[in-house]
Design an enzyme around this catalytic site. Structure first.
Site, mmCIF file in Angstrom:
data_model
loop_
_atom_site.group_PDB
_atom_site.id
_atom_site.type_symbol
_atom_site.label_atom_id
_atom_site.label_comp_id
_atom_site.label_asym_id
_atom_site.label_seq_id
_atom_site.Cartn_x
_atom_site.Cartn_y
_atom_site.Cartn_z
ATOM 1 N N ASP A 79 0.816 -1.229 0.000
ATOM 2 C CA ASP A 79 0.000 0.000 0.000
ATOM 3 C C ASP A 79 0.842 1.268 0.000
ATOM 4 O O ASP A 79 0.428 2.288 0.547
ATOM 5 C CB ASP A 79 -0.969 0.020 1.201
ATOM 6 C CG ASP A 79 -1.705 -1.290 1.369
ATOM 7 O OD1 ASP A 79 -2.289 -1.743 0.383
ATOM 8 O OD2 ASP A 79 -1.676 -1.865 2.470
ATOM 9 N N LYS A 111 1.977 2.406 -5.138
ATOM 10 C CA LYS A 111 2.657 2.002 -6.384
ATOM 11 C C LYS A 111 1.828 2.355 -7.613
ATOM 12 O O LYS A 111 2.369 2.722 -8.638
ATOM 13 C CB LYS A 111 2.917 0.488 -6.382
ATOM 14 C CG LYS A 111 3.869 0.032 -5.314
ATOM 15 C CD LYS A 111 4.083 -1.462 -5.347
ATOM 16 C CE LYS A 111 2.957 -2.278 -4.744
ATOM 17 N NZ LYS A 111 2.810 -2.222 -3.291
ATOM 18 N N GLY A 139 -4.453 -4.720 -4.174
ATOM 19 C CA GLY A 139 -5.507 -3.776 -4.567
ATOM 20 C C GLY A 139 -4.923 -2.440 -4.950
ATOM 21 O O GLY A 139 -4.239 -1.818 -4.149
ATOM 22 N N HIS A 140 -5.118 -2.036 -6.198
ATOM 23 C CA HIS A 140 -4.658 -0.724 -6.643
ATOM 24 C C HIS A 140 -5.878 0.122 -6.974
ATOM 25 O O HIS A 140 -6.625 -0.209 -7.883
ATOM 26 C CB HIS A 140 -3.780 -0.843 -7.898
ATOM 27 C CG HIS A 140 -2.493 -1.553 -7.652
ATOM 28 N ND1 HIS A 140 -1.743 -2.122 -8.650
ATOM 29 C CD2 HIS A 140 -1.808 -1.763 -6.510
ATOM 30 C CE1 HIS A 140 -0.667 -2.668 -8.122
ATOM 31 N NE2 HIS A 140 -0.685 -2.478 -6.828
ATOM 32 N N GLN A 151 1.921 -6.093 -3.055
ATOM 33 C CA GLN A 151 2.278 -6.117 -1.633
ATOM 34 C C GLN A 151 3.588 -5.348 -1.418
ATOM 35 O O GLN A 151 3.898 -4.465 -2.192
ATOM 36 C CB GLN A 151 2.387 -7.552 -1.089
ATOM 37 C CG GLN A 151 1.059 -8.278 -0.983
ATOM 38 C CD GLN A 151 0.638 -8.959 -2.271
ATOM 39 O OE1 GLN A 151 1.433 -9.602 -2.925
ATOM 40 N NE2 GLN A 151 -0.612 -8.841 -2.635
HETATM 41 P P1 IMP Z 1 -2.492 -13.077 2.223
HETATM 42 O O1 IMP Z 1 -1.609 -12.449 1.195
HETATM 43 O O2 IMP Z 1 -3.950 -12.895 1.941
HETATM 44 O O3 IMP Z 1 -2.105 -14.473 2.535
HETATM 45 O O4 IMP Z 1 -2.240 -12.260 3.596
HETATM 46 C C1 IMP Z 1 -1.014 -12.329 4.294
HETATM 47 C C2 IMP Z 1 -0.638 -10.957 4.861
HETATM 48 O O5 IMP Z 1 -0.315 -10.087 3.792
HETATM 49 C C3 IMP Z 1 -1.747 -10.273 5.652
HETATM 50 O O6 IMP Z 1 -1.167 -9.558 6.727
HETATM 51 C C4 IMP Z 1 -2.354 -9.303 4.652
HETATM 52 O O7 IMP Z 1 -2.965 -8.212 5.276
HETATM 53 C C5 IMP Z 1 -1.106 -8.902 3.884
HETATM 54 N N1 IMP Z 1 -1.401 -8.459 2.511
HETATM 55 C C6 IMP Z 1 -1.722 -9.220 1.449
HETATM 56 N N2 IMP Z 1 -1.906 -8.457 0.366
HETATM 57 C C7 IMP Z 1 -1.681 -7.181 0.726
HETATM 58 C C8 IMP Z 1 -1.672 -5.941 0.023
HETATM 59 O O8 IMP Z 1 -1.899 -5.855 -1.196
HETATM 60 N N3 IMP Z 1 -1.380 -4.837 0.761
HETATM 61 C C9 IMP Z 1 -1.075 -4.911 2.088
HETATM 62 N N4 IMP Z 1 -1.061 -6.043 2.772
HETATM 63 C C10 IMP Z 1 -1.361 -7.170 2.105
#
Ligand code: IMP
Length: 406
Positions: A14, A17, A41-42, A222
């Site tokens: 977040d 990007k 999510g963008h 991420q």
């Molecule tokens: P997962 O990717 O759904 O397995 O989540 C694992 C961890 O990564 C959690 O703490 C989520 O909140 C974090 N996470 C996954 N995708 C994002 C993202 O796009 N932005 C911020 N945190 C993320």
């Protein structure tokens, strides 16, 4: 001259990007995703309408840019189909410019059930999209891949093996409802058009683009601290979010990456669980959350907020060989009287801060570095000196022109 650029987050995701990718789009021919899935999510605006991209690379908004979802991405066909339809509805064209690697592992409904069941005990705070279990199956060598849609019999066999395995876990270990293999099979075939229209040998495609001297943008999802190997394990996502992910997630060698832009907010945020040494629980934290509108784009969860951690930033700059630093959301700090910045950890692993004077004036929208208040420049230059990397881009607001280029 062509230039291939990698853009990635240096914190927990977040970092903003999307805006930078959008900005760079003028100079590039293709945008590739190489890891993650629809957990990303963008948030972007298309024709005045706010849209959140989860899987489709941001380059899709520019008609002349090709977009590729690489083999390192785990693919939820239903989510992708919805995203494509939503974008088509606002006039975006996908024909002959959008491609998906034949080698992408598919996320099945059983992955989602397992992810949700497991997160109750393990409390990682996942996005509940099935990402972790889908990557487990990839490493476990039992994934159904996009390519398997070419042969219905083979698809059914592979699905049987995988879903039966999932059902055993769901029933015996997690005490949850099981899934019907045939229903999943039918649901997948419902999305056969995605395979028919977009499935490619992505490694050859990227190879051709490079041979033809096209400029490619590798779009990280991420952030580096969520990397499965180098992040705050076990509170991480299940892919390599750092620079190495480009090579494995697209099948190209590191020498084809010419520039690596690392993005960091002027402060820090995190969604989900896990350590966050500089987290704030006071008015300053609330201020950052409010002014920075810190809510997750995928889940809507409030983001935890804190000061910038330079010890951590220096590490992520190193592990990604960042060539250019981009600092986003500088304007969120505008009203603060004092700004803290972590420069060391003590023996107990607690942050030691340097306190800097705030600038208490508006930087929002400033696009010329010289116009920044003196204390804002001091803040930027302190960061640059500490991490030994120049901040070539500073973002002072959400729109494209609210950006400083140096
Ligand atoms: P997962 O990717 O759904 O397995 O989540 C694992 C961890 O990564 C959690 O703490 C989520 O909140 C974090 N996470 C996954 N995708 C994002 C993202 O796009 N932005 C911020 N945190 C993320």
């Amino acid at each position: 001259m062509s230039e291939n650029i990698l853009i990635l987050g240096l914190q927990w995701g977040d970092e903003g990007k999307g805006k930078i990718v959008d900005f760079l789009s003028e100079k590039i021919n293709a945008v590739c995703r190489f890891q993650g899935g629809h957990n990303a999510g963008h948030t972007i605006k298309v024709n005045g309408k706010q849209t959140v991209l989860h899987l489709v690379p941001s380059g899709i908004l520019h008609e002349n840019i090709n977009c590729l979802i690489g083999n390192g991405v785990v693919l939820a066909l239903d989510a992708l189909d919805k995203e494509i339809n939503d974008l088509k509805a606002v006039g975006i064209n996908f024909d002959n410019r959008f491609f998906i690697s034949s080698n992408c592992p598919l996320i099945l409904p059983t992955h989602i059930s397992i992810d949700k069941a497991r997160d109750k005990d393990e409390s990682i705070g996942t996005t509940g999209r099935g990402i972790g279990p889908a990557y487990e199956d990839k490493v476990g060598r039992r994934s159904v891949k996009l390519d398997d849609l070419a042969d219905e019999q083979k698809l059914r066999e592979k699905l049987n093996t995988q879903v039966n395995y999932h059902n055993k876990l769901l029933k015996n270990i997690y005490k949850r409802d099981t899934h019907d293999v045939e229903k999943i099979f039918d649901a997948i075939l419902n999305y056969k058009h995605l395979f028919d229209n977009y499935c490619v040998d992505s490694q050859s495609l990227v190879n051709n683009w490079i041979t033809d001297s096209k400029s490619i943008l590798f779009e990280g999802a991420q952030g580096s601290l969520l990397d499965i190997d180098h992040g705050t394990y076990p509170y991480v996502t299940s892919s390599n979010t750092t620079a190495g992910g480009v090579s494995t997630g697209l099948g190209i060698g590191p020498k084809y990456i010419d520039k690596i832009i690392g993005i960091s907010k002027a402060y820090t945020t995190r969604v989900g669980e896990g350590p966050f040494l500089t987290e704030l629980f006071d008015q300053d934290g609330e201020h950052l959350a409010r002014k920075g509108n810190e809510f997750g784009a995928t889940t809507g969860r409030p983001r935890r907020c804190g000061w910038l951690d330079l010890v951590s930033l220096k590490k992520t700059v190193f592990m990604n060989s960042v060539t250019d630093l981009c600092i986003t959301k500088l304007d969120v700090l505008d009203e603060l009287k004092e700004i803290k910045i972590c420069v060391q950890y003590n023996n107990l692993g607690e942050p030691i801060y340097q306190t800097m004077k705030g600038w208490q004036s508006i930087t929002e929208g400033i696009s010329n570095y010289e116009m920044l208040p003196q204390n804002a420049k001091k803040y930027i230059e302190f960061i640059e000196k500490f991490i030994e990397c120049k901040a070539t881009t500073i973002s002072t607001g959400p729109s494209r022109d609210q950006t400083i280029h140096r």
